[in-house]
Enzyme design. Structure first.
Site: not given
Length: 586
Positions: A274, A290, A390
């Site tokens: 997104g 977000k 990540d």
């Protein structure tokens, strides 16, 4: 005449008495601190100015100690100083002390009851240590106290009811201890968020989901469980914000107004799940919002939403991004975070290409340490432990003081030691993905360590992890290029050209840590807590000596290999070659 002489003599005596009293008080406080220093373990460069007997002497002031005009100690600020030891009860004799900050160290033992004698104390921060025992009820004597931070320790027992009577206490943090019993409801406890008590499973009370034994059952309308929010769709709109314990539920109209209907000019980031927008509420509060993609209410996006809420709810640390609130409707999933004024490490490195001033070497070192502390907390202090999966420069956010805040937990996962952590698809960012994760699909704390190491290289070089402009030199991967220059002893060539002033020793220390973190063999990589220690000056040279021995062995093995035909240049250590091989069909 004699009368005037006598009066003058009395004035001088009075002045000398005042001065001697001031000096004696300061010297006595200095002795308390010197005696305490003698009991501590600390890096060589810490407390080096703590010598002599007077901490307030103008020509030789002590670092991290502030004094008032009368020469009395009023502030001790030794946060994040890598100190080990116990707290001295003699602190209680530093009568004018108004601020005591000893957070983010390695203090153990109990909190001295004598701290309750500090009648001028306004700010007390003992968070992120290893303190145990109970919270002294004598802290209830600190009538001027505004802020009390005892979170992230090993404190046990009940919360003293005396704290609820403190008239000026506005902020209290007790999260992530081993406290038990009922949370008081008056005073500061009446307005405190449930996040201030998180990580204490034996606590109960109105502020948290855990009810006390004997309390009447709560109605479903007052439940603060997150599960129903995620699993079921809410109405498209609500007129007011509803407090969900530590989270705030926003209406869709509030977030539309804050972002000017999600205008592209307010976009500050985007990813596979997104877009992130900057938003400003009607009261001026700045937020990062977000907005997750909800294409056919995909399982992946729904899972990412649930993951972020659950992970952020479990993890609370100064170097981890705090989830502020959320909004859910049948067509929207939005997560609301505090706005990070300086965006991210990646943003700061890129903006120098447009003439903006570069982050200093000291700022980069501090960012490296903060990010390491956040990851170490995820790996070693959360229960269950959490893998980020990540770690990259885009996800190391920077607040208005350039303090590192690890964010974007959309791919994170709690570690379940009952399974092998094999994923069906590799998730992460090329250039930051550890080789064993690409080849086997197994993620672990050491895959995070690898991504962190690549981020350190970006802080040193100012470059992205993947640079196709170096394709002709087989140095597409930043790691390969850095390894090559390190072998050639050409460190200067890799330093960010925008970094005009730097200490080469600092750069080399960061480089050594980065190369240790990016070892091909995950078992050779340090834990994040060891990275924190190395960045604080402990154990780096020993680990680096081991790395050099392994490097000699690797070079010898390379020489012993059969020679390839002319024109062949296959380096098994090449990150780019591994990426190409592993990206093929399997």
């Amino acid at each position: 005449m004699q009368s005037l002489h006598r009066q003058g003599l009395q004035c001088w005596c009075l002045l000398l008495l005042c001065l001697s009293n001031g000096v004696r008080a300061t010297v006595e406080e200095g002795k308390i601190l010197i005696d305490w220093k003698a009991q501590l373990e600390y890096p060589n460069d810490k407390l080096r100015t703590w010598s002599g007997s007077d901490p307030c002497f103008n020509t030789n002031p002590w670092d991290q100690v502030s004094c008032d005009p009368d020469g009395f100690v009023i502030r001790i600020g030794l946060g994040s100083s890598n100190l080990t030891g116990t707290l001295t009860p003699e602190f209680g004799q530093i009568k004018r002390l108004n601020s005591l900050i000893l957070s983010d160290n390695h203090f153990n033992g109990s909190i001295p009851e004598a701290l309750g004698d500090l009648s001028e104390l306004i700010f007390l921060d003992l968070s992120n240590n290893y303190l145990s025992g109970s919270i002294p009820s004598t802290l209830g004597n600190l009538t001027k106290l505004n802020v009390l931070k005892l979170n992230n320790n090993h404190l046990s027992g009940s919360i003293p009811i005396e704290l609820a009577a403190l008239p000026n206490l506005r902020d209290i943090h007790l999260e992530f201890n081993n406290l038990s019993g009922r949370i008081p409801i008056s005073g500061v406890f009446g307005t405190a968020s449930s996040s201030n008590f998180a990580g204490n499973p034996l606590l109960c009370g109105d502020q948290i989901a855990n009810q006390c034994v004997g309390d009447p059952p709560r109605s479903s309308s007052t439940s603060i469980s997150i599960g129903p929010i995620i699993g079921g769709a809410l109405g498209a709109e609500e007129d007011t914000r509803v407090n969900l314990g530590q989270l705030t539920r926003f209406t869709l109209s509030q977030l539309k107004n804050a972002t000017e209907n999600f205008s592209s000019r307010n976009e500050i980031g985007r990813g596979g799940f997104g877009i992130v927008y900057k938003g400003v509420l009607s009261d001026g509060t700045q937020l990062a919002i977000k907005r997750l993609k909800l294409e056919s209410r995909s399982i992946g996006n729904e899972k990412q939403f649930q993951t972020e809420v659950e992970i952020i709810s479990m993890a609370s640390h100064r170097n981890l991004l705090r989830l502020y609130g959320l909004c859910t409707t049948p067509t929207e999933r939005l997560l609301v975070y505090p706005y990070m004024a300086n965006r991210s490490v990646s943003f700061q490195l890129k903006k120098t290409d447009h003439g903006a001033p570069a982050m200093t070497c000291q700022m980069r070192k501090r960012i490296a340490l903060g990010a390491a502390k956040g990851l170490a907390y995820l790996h070693e202090q959360c229960n269950p432990k959490i893998i980020h999966r990540d770690v990259k420069a885009d996800n190391i956010l920077l607040d208005d003081e350039f303090e590192a805040v690890v964010g974007d937990f959309g791919l994170a996962k709690p570690i379940d030691f009952k399974n092998t952590h094999v994923t069906t698809a590799i998730r992460g960012t090329i250039g930051h993905i550890a080789p064993e994760y690409m080849s086997s699909g197994k993620s672990s704390e050491k895959t995070d360590v690898y991504g962190y190491g690549i981020t350190l290289l970006q802080l040193i070089t100012g470059q992205s992890a993947l640079n196709l402009s170096r394709l002709a030199d087989d140095d597409v991967m930043l790691l390969d290029w850095v390894r090559k220059l390190e072998k050639e002893n050409n460190v200067e060539k890799m330093i960010d050209p925008h970094l005009k002033e730097y200490n080469m020793n600092d750069i080399k220390e960061l480089l050594k840590v980065a190369l240790l973190c990016t070892e091909n063999n995950p078992t050779s990589r340090p834990k994040m807590s060891e990275v924190v220690n190395m960045l604080e000056g402990e154990g780096l040279e020993e680990r680096w000596a081991e790395w050099e021995q392994r490097e000699v062995q690797r070079n010898q093995e390379a020489l012993d290999m059969p020679h390839l035909p002319v024109g062949w240049n296959l380096d098994s250590n090449s990150s780019f070659m591994q990426a190409l091989e592993l990206s093929g069909p399997r």
